[in-house]
Design an enzyme around this catalytic site. Structure first.
Site: not given
Ligand code: NAD
Length: 259
Positions: A141, A154
Protein backbone atom coordinates in the site's frame (compact mmCIF):
# COMPACT_ATOMS: atom_id res chain seq x y z
CA UNK A 1 2.97 -14.35 -22.03
CA UNK A 2 2.47 -16.38 -18.84
CA UNK A 3 1.20 -19.62 -20.40
CA UNK A 4 2.39 -22.63 -18.41
CA UNK A 5 2.80 -20.59 -15.21
CA UNK A 6 0.67 -21.28 -12.13
CA UNK A 7 -0.32 -18.52 -9.71
CA UNK A 8 -1.91 -18.21 -6.29
CA UNK A 9 -3.58 -14.88 -5.60
CA UNK A 10 -4.74 -14.53 -2.00
CA UNK A 11 -7.85 -12.47 -1.31
CA UNK A 12 -8.90 -12.66 -4.95
CA UNK A 13 -12.68 -12.96 -4.64
CA UNK A 14 -12.99 -9.17 -4.55
CA UNK A 15 -11.33 -5.88 -5.41
CA UNK A 16 -7.62 -5.69 -6.24
CA UNK A 17 -6.96 -9.43 -5.87
CA UNK A 18 -9.72 -10.24 -8.34
CA UNK A 19 -8.29 -7.66 -10.76
CA UNK A 20 -4.82 -9.23 -10.43
CA UNK A 21 -6.17 -12.78 -10.88
CA UNK A 22 -8.06 -11.71 -14.03
CA UNK A 23 -4.98 -9.95 -15.42
CA UNK A 24 -2.72 -12.97 -14.79
CA UNK A 25 -5.32 -15.27 -16.36
CA UNK A 26 -5.64 -12.96 -19.37
CA UNK A 27 -1.86 -13.31 -19.82
CA UNK A 28 -2.27 -17.12 -19.82
CA UNK A 29 -1.47 -18.14 -16.23
CA UNK A 30 -3.45 -20.79 -14.39
CA UNK A 31 -4.82 -19.32 -11.17
CA UNK A 32 -5.87 -20.37 -7.70
CA UNK A 33 -8.38 -17.91 -6.28
CA UNK A 34 -8.74 -17.43 -2.54
CA UNK A 35 -11.02 -15.53 -0.20
CA UNK A 36 -13.27 -16.05 2.76
CA UNK A 37 -17.02 -15.83 3.04
CA UNK A 38 -17.26 -15.64 -0.75
CA UNK A 39 -20.49 -17.21 -1.98
CA UNK A 40 -19.56 -16.13 -5.53
CA UNK A 41 -16.31 -18.17 -5.67
CA UNK A 42 -17.62 -20.87 -8.01
CA UNK A 43 -19.13 -18.26 -10.32
CA UNK A 44 -15.90 -16.22 -10.39
CA UNK A 45 -13.78 -19.32 -11.07
CA UNK A 46 -15.93 -20.53 -13.96
CA UNK A 47 -16.14 -16.98 -15.39
CA UNK A 48 -12.34 -16.55 -15.50
CA UNK A 49 -11.90 -20.06 -16.87
CA UNK A 50 -14.45 -19.42 -19.62
CA UNK A 51 -13.12 -15.99 -20.52
CA UNK A 52 -9.40 -16.81 -20.65
CA UNK A 53 -9.27 -20.58 -21.20
CA UNK A 54 -6.97 -21.20 -18.22
CA UNK A 55 -7.30 -23.59 -15.30
CA UNK A 56 -8.88 -21.93 -12.24
CA UNK A 57 -9.33 -23.42 -8.78
CA UNK A 58 -10.47 -21.92 -5.49
CA UNK A 59 -9.30 -22.23 -1.89
CA UNK A 60 -11.33 -20.91 1.02
CA UNK A 61 -8.23 -20.83 3.26
CA UNK A 62 -8.36 -18.29 6.06
CA UNK A 63 -5.17 -16.22 5.82
CA UNK A 64 -5.15 -15.64 9.57
CA UNK A 65 -4.46 -19.38 10.04
CA UNK A 66 -0.98 -20.72 9.16
CA UNK A 67 -2.35 -24.27 8.81
CA UNK A 68 -4.92 -23.13 6.24
CA UNK A 69 -2.16 -21.39 4.29
CA UNK A 70 -0.03 -24.56 4.17
CA UNK A 71 -3.07 -26.55 3.03
CA UNK A 72 -3.90 -23.98 0.34
CA UNK A 73 -0.37 -24.23 -0.97
CA UNK A 74 -0.47 -28.05 -1.00
CA UNK A 75 -3.79 -27.97 -2.91
CA UNK A 76 -2.29 -25.65 -5.53
CA UNK A 77 0.75 -27.92 -5.98
CA UNK A 78 -1.48 -31.02 -6.13
CA UNK A 79 -3.52 -29.40 -8.92
CA UNK A 80 -0.96 -27.40 -10.93
CA UNK A 81 2.19 -29.38 -10.03
CA UNK A 82 3.90 -26.15 -8.85
CA UNK A 83 3.41 -22.54 -7.87
CA UNK A 84 5.39 -20.05 -10.01
CA UNK A 85 3.71 -16.80 -9.03
CA UNK A 86 2.57 -15.96 -5.52
CA UNK A 87 0.54 -12.81 -5.00
CA UNK A 88 0.01 -11.97 -1.33
CA UNK A 89 -2.95 -9.66 -1.50
CA UNK A 90 -5.52 -10.60 1.18
CA UNK A 91 -5.95 -7.75 3.59
CA UNK A 92 -8.32 -6.01 5.96
CA UNK A 93 -8.50 -2.56 7.51
CA UNK A 94 -9.71 -0.97 10.72
CA UNK A 95 -9.74 2.79 11.31
CA UNK A 96 -9.65 3.96 14.93
CA UNK A 97 -7.52 6.05 17.28
CA UNK A 98 -4.64 4.18 18.91
CA UNK A 99 -5.97 4.52 22.48
CA UNK A 100 -9.21 2.69 21.69
CA UNK A 101 -7.91 0.52 18.83
CA UNK A 102 -9.23 -2.99 19.66
CA UNK A 103 -6.43 -5.42 20.54
CA UNK A 104 -8.09 -8.24 18.61
CA UNK A 105 -8.23 -6.02 15.48
CA UNK A 106 -4.50 -5.36 15.81
CA UNK A 107 -3.81 -9.11 16.02
CA UNK A 108 -6.12 -9.88 13.09
CA UNK A 109 -4.61 -7.21 10.82
CA UNK A 110 -1.03 -8.27 11.60
CA UNK A 111 -1.99 -11.92 10.95
CA UNK A 112 -3.80 -11.36 7.63
CA UNK A 113 -1.89 -8.37 6.20
CA UNK A 114 1.63 -9.39 7.29
CA UNK A 115 2.14 -12.87 8.79
CA UNK A 116 0.11 -14.60 6.04
CA UNK A 117 2.62 -13.37 3.46
CA UNK A 118 5.48 -14.83 5.53
CA UNK A 119 3.77 -18.23 5.75
CA UNK A 120 2.91 -18.33 2.03
CA UNK A 121 6.37 -17.18 0.91
CA UNK A 122 7.99 -19.74 3.22
CA UNK A 123 5.96 -22.47 1.51
CA UNK A 124 6.58 -21.18 -2.03
CA UNK A 125 10.32 -20.48 -2.03
CA UNK A 126 11.72 -24.06 -1.97
CA UNK A 127 9.93 -25.05 -5.23
CA UNK A 128 10.78 -21.72 -6.89
CA UNK A 129 14.45 -22.15 -5.94
CA UNK A 130 14.48 -25.71 -7.27
CA UNK A 131 12.99 -24.57 -10.61
CA UNK A 132 15.14 -21.41 -10.66
CA UNK A 133 12.13 -19.24 -11.43
CA UNK A 134 9.60 -17.49 -9.24
CA UNK A 135 7.67 -14.28 -8.77
CA UNK A 136 6.55 -13.06 -5.36
CA UNK A 137 4.30 -10.03 -5.54
CA UNK A 138 3.09 -8.51 -2.31
CA UNK A 139 0.20 -6.09 -2.53
CA UNK A 140 1.31 -3.57 0.08
CA UNK A 141 0.00 0.00 0.00
CA UNK A 142 1.05 3.64 -0.12
CA UNK A 143 0.81 3.00 3.63
CA UNK A 144 3.96 0.88 3.29
CA UNK A 145 5.76 4.16 2.51
CA UNK A 146 3.92 6.82 4.51
CA UNK A 147 1.48 6.81 7.44
CA UNK A 148 -1.98 8.21 8.05
CA UNK A 149 -3.57 8.69 11.47
CA UNK A 150 -6.00 6.10 12.89
CA UNK A 151 -4.50 3.20 10.91
CA UNK A 152 -1.84 1.98 13.34
CA UNK A 153 -2.14 -1.76 12.65
CA UNK A 154 -2.52 -1.39 8.88
CA UNK A 155 0.44 1.00 8.52
CA UNK A 156 2.60 -1.22 10.75
CA UNK A 157 1.68 -4.34 8.76
CA UNK A 158 2.27 -2.65 5.39
CA UNK A 159 5.65 -1.21 6.46
CA UNK A 160 6.44 -4.77 7.63
CA UNK A 161 5.54 -6.13 4.18
CA UNK A 162 8.01 -3.71 2.59
CA UNK A 163 10.78 -5.05 4.84
CA UNK A 164 9.79 -8.68 4.27
CA UNK A 165 9.83 -8.06 0.50
CA UNK A 166 13.38 -6.67 0.59
CA UNK A 167 14.65 -9.55 2.74
CA UNK A 168 13.11 -12.23 0.53
CA UNK A 169 14.46 -10.47 -2.58
CA UNK A 170 17.99 -10.63 -1.19
CA UNK A 171 17.67 -14.29 -0.16
CA UNK A 172 16.32 -15.39 -3.55
CA UNK A 173 18.13 -13.07 -5.99
CA UNK A 174 20.46 -15.74 -7.36
CA UNK A 175 17.66 -18.22 -8.01
CA UNK A 176 15.71 -16.46 -10.78
CA UNK A 177 13.16 -15.29 -8.22
CA UNK A 178 12.00 -11.71 -7.73
CA UNK A 179 10.08 -10.30 -4.77
CA UNK A 180 8.38 -6.94 -5.06
CA UNK A 181 5.72 -4.94 -3.28
CA UNK A 182 3.07 -3.01 -5.20
CA UNK A 183 1.94 0.05 -3.27
CA UNK A 184 -1.50 1.17 -4.44
CA UNK A 185 -3.10 4.43 -3.42
CA UNK A 186 -6.86 4.46 -2.92
CA UNK A 187 -8.75 1.95 -5.05
CA UNK A 188 -12.54 2.01 -4.71
CA UNK A 189 -13.08 -1.55 -3.44
CA UNK A 190 -15.28 -2.89 -0.61
CA UNK A 191 -12.27 -2.37 1.75
CA UNK A 192 -12.29 1.37 1.06
CA UNK A 193 -16.08 1.67 0.88
CA UNK A 194 -16.22 0.25 4.43
CA UNK A 195 -13.67 2.68 5.85
CA UNK A 196 -15.47 5.77 4.56
CA UNK A 197 -18.06 5.78 7.38
CA UNK A 198 -15.38 4.69 9.92
CA UNK A 199 -13.14 7.59 8.89
CA UNK A 200 -16.12 9.95 8.95
CA UNK A 201 -16.71 8.98 12.59
CA UNK A 202 -13.02 9.14 13.59
CA UNK A 203 -12.51 12.57 11.98
CA UNK A 204 -16.03 13.93 12.60
CA UNK A 205 -16.65 14.56 8.88
CA UNK A 206 -19.40 13.66 6.41
CA UNK A 207 -18.77 10.75 4.05
CA UNK A 208 -18.56 13.16 1.08
CA UNK A 209 -15.92 15.16 2.95
CA UNK A 210 -13.96 11.95 3.61
CA UNK A 211 -13.87 11.09 -0.12
CA UNK A 212 -12.91 14.61 -1.21
CA UNK A 213 -10.83 15.95 1.70
CA UNK A 214 -9.18 12.79 3.05
CA UNK A 215 -8.96 10.01 0.46
CA UNK A 216 -8.60 11.85 -2.85
CA UNK A 217 -6.83 14.78 -1.20
CA UNK A 218 -3.86 12.45 -0.72
CA UNK A 219 -3.74 11.65 -4.44
CA UNK A 220 -2.65 14.52 -6.70
CA UNK A 221 -4.48 12.87 -9.64
CA UNK A 222 -7.72 13.25 -7.57
CA UNK A 223 -9.05 9.95 -8.85
CA UNK A 224 -9.17 6.43 -7.50
CA UNK A 225 -6.65 3.93 -8.90
CA UNK A 226 -8.28 1.15 -10.98
CA UNK A 227 -7.88 -2.54 -10.10
CA UNK A 228 -6.81 -3.13 -13.72
CA UNK A 229 -3.84 -0.79 -13.20
CA UNK A 230 -2.60 -3.01 -10.36
CA UNK A 231 -3.28 -6.12 -12.45
CA UNK A 232 -1.23 -4.77 -15.36
CA UNK A 233 1.77 -4.09 -13.11
CA UNK A 234 1.51 -7.56 -11.56
CA UNK A 235 1.57 -9.12 -15.05
CA UNK A 236 4.61 -7.06 -16.00
CA UNK A 237 6.45 -8.06 -12.81
CA UNK A 238 5.71 -11.70 -13.66
CA UNK A 239 7.31 -11.49 -17.11
CA UNK A 240 10.97 -12.11 -17.89
CA UNK A 241 11.30 -8.43 -18.90
CA UNK A 242 11.05 -7.62 -15.16
CA UNK A 243 13.65 -10.14 -14.01
CA UNK A 244 16.02 -7.45 -12.72
CA UNK A 245 13.32 -5.67 -10.71
CA UNK A 246 13.47 -7.08 -7.20
CA UNK A 247 13.24 -5.85 -3.61
CA UNK A 248 11.23 -2.79 -4.62
CA UNK A 249 8.14 -1.06 -3.30
CA UNK A 250 6.44 0.30 -6.43
CA UNK A 251 3.94 3.11 -5.85
CA UNK A 252 0.77 3.16 -7.96
CA UNK A 253 -0.83 6.04 -6.10
CA UNK A 254 -1.29 9.01 -8.42
CA UNK A 255 1.67 10.87 -6.94
CA UNK A 256 0.62 10.56 -3.27
CA UNK A 257 4.07 9.79 -1.86
CA UNK A 258 5.86 12.33 -4.09
CA UNK A 259 4.54 15.08 -1.83
P1 NAD B 1 -11.40 -6.18 -0.63
O1 NAD B 1 -12.06 -6.04 0.68
O2 NAD B 1 -12.12 -5.77 -1.86
O3 NAD B 1 -10.89 -7.67 -0.84
C1 NAD B 1 -10.21 -8.34 0.18
C2 NAD B 1 -10.03 -9.77 -0.20
O4 NAD B 1 -9.32 -10.41 0.87
C3 NAD B 1 -11.35 -10.54 -0.36
O5 NAD B 1 -11.21 -11.49 -1.40
C4 NAD B 1 -11.51 -11.25 0.98
O6 NAD B 1 -12.25 -12.46 0.90
C5 NAD B 1 -10.05 -11.54 1.28
N1 NAD B 1 -9.82 -11.79 2.70
C6 NAD B 1 -10.06 -10.98 3.76
N2 NAD B 1 -9.73 -11.62 4.89
C7 NAD B 1 -9.28 -12.85 4.54
C8 NAD B 1 -8.81 -13.96 5.25
N3 NAD B 1 -8.73 -13.96 6.59
N4 NAD B 1 -8.44 -15.06 4.56
C9 NAD B 1 -8.52 -15.08 3.20
N5 NAD B 1 -8.97 -14.05 2.47
C10 NAD B 1 -9.34 -12.96 3.14
O7 NAD B 1 -10.04 -5.35 -0.47
P2 NAD B 1 -9.05 -4.66 -1.53
O8 NAD B 1 -9.22 -3.19 -1.41
O9 NAD B 1 -9.13 -5.30 -2.83
O10 NAD B 1 -7.65 -4.98 -0.83
C11 NAD B 1 -6.77 -5.98 -1.29
C12 NAD B 1 -5.37 -5.64 -0.81
O11 NAD B 1 -4.98 -4.39 -1.36
C13 NAD B 1 -5.23 -5.52 0.69
O12 NAD B 1 -4.01 -6.09 1.12
C14 NAD B 1 -5.23 -4.04 0.91
O13 NAD B 1 -4.55 -3.67 2.07
C15 NAD B 1 -4.50 -3.57 -0.32
N6 NAD B 1 -4.73 -2.18 -0.65
C16 NAD B 1 -5.99 -1.72 -0.93
C17 NAD B 1 -6.13 -0.39 -1.25
C18 NAD B 1 -7.47 0.18 -1.59
O14 NAD B 1 -7.57 1.40 -1.68
N7 NAD B 1 -8.50 -0.61 -1.80
C19 NAD B 1 -5.04 0.46 -1.27
C20 NAD B 1 -3.79 -0.04 -0.99
C21 NAD B 1 -3.64 -1.37 -0.68
Amino acid sequence: MLAGKAAIVTGSTSGIGLGVAQALASAGADVMLNGIGADNAAELSSGIKREFGVSVIYSGADMSRPRDIAQMFDEAVAHFGKVDILVNNAGIQHVEAIETFPTEKWDQIIAINLSAAFHAIRAAVPGMKARKWGRIINVASAHALVASPFKSAYVAAKHGIAGLTKTVALETAEFGITANAICPGYVLTPLVEKQIPETARARMLTEEQVIRDVLLKAQPTRRFVGTEEIGALAVFLATDAARSITGTALPVEGGWTAQ
